[in-house]
Design a protein around this motif. Sequence first.
Motif: not given
Length: 316
Positions: A18-22, A34-37, A214-216, A224-225
Motif C-alpha cells: 500500500f503505497d502513497e503515490i501523491g 489486480p490493483n486498486s486505487g 505517477a501512475i497506479a 512513481v516518477g
Amino acid sequence: MAKAFASQGDMSEKKITFDEIGKDLWAFTAEGDPNSGVIIGDDSVMIVEAQATPRLANKVIEKVRSITDKPISHVVMTHYHAVRVLGASAYEADQVIMGDTARAMVVERGQEDWDSEFQRFPRLFEGHESIPGLTYPTTTFSDTMTVYLGNRRVDLTHLGRAHTAGDIVIHVPDENVMFTGDIVEDHSACYCGDGHFHEWGHTLDNIAAFDVDAIAPGRGGALVGKQAVERAIESTRDFVDSTYAPVERIAARGGSLKDAWDAVRASCDPKFKDYAIYEHCLPFNVARAYDEARGIEHPRIWTAQRDLEMWEALQG
C-alpha cells in the motif's frame, strides 16, 4: 484438455503493498494480482477498481481504514471485467461509476465473463459466495466526467480503446497522478483477450501526453516518477506490439491459430516469460490477436466452453 490453464493451479498468496503515490493518493498492489486505487478527498474517499469479491474488497477497506475514517462515497471501475467489479457491494458507496461502454459490456457479456474468469483463475475469486450478482453502475458517462471530493478534482476520461473497448483512466490534477487500469501494466503481462491491438498504442500515447508524475497501473507495482512512468508505458507498448506483429504475419499467409501461438512464443518468451500472469494471458492474447488480424473488430465473448475449446486447439 491436455493440461490445465496456467492459473488454475496458482494458489500462492500474494504480498499486499500500500503505497502513497501523491498526497492522499494510494496504490493497493499485490505482486501482479489486480490493483486498486484510493483517492482521499476533503470529506470522502473514492476507490478505483473494486476487486473480484466483497471479501477481497475488504482487504482494500482495511488499508483505507488504516489511514482515514472518511466515508467511501464513490467506486470507479475502469472497465467491466469480473476481477475488477464484482466486489463493489462491500464499499456501500453512494455512486458506482463506469463509462457507458463498460456498462454496455456488462449487459452484453458480464455473466459469461464472470463464468470464464472464475474457471481460468479461481484464486482471484476468494469468497466468491459473497458476490451478490453482476455489478451495474449508478452513474455512467461517455467521454469525460469530473467528480469533486470537496475541493479535490478527479477527472474520468475515455482516452481510446486498448485493454477493452470501454477503458477509462482517472486523473487527479492537483498531484498529476493517474490510475490507468489495465491499459498500463508493470512487469505483468497484459491481458489482451478483449483488447484492440491496433488502437492500444494510440491510447498509450494519449496517456503519455499527460506527462504524469505517477501512475497506479492495473497490475504490478506503483510507478512513481516520470522515468518509471515512461518505462512502464513503453514496456506495455512493446508487449502489445510483440504479441500482435507475429500473429498478423501468420494470419496474412493463412496460417492456423496454433501457428500464431508458436510465433508469439518465439517473439514474447525471451522478453516477457518472467512477467506475472504471462502463461495465464498468452492463449487468450493469441486468440484475440488472430481474430483481429483476420478482421474481427469486436472481440468475441469468452465463455467457459469457448475457453476450453481454444485451449484444446492450442495444445493439439
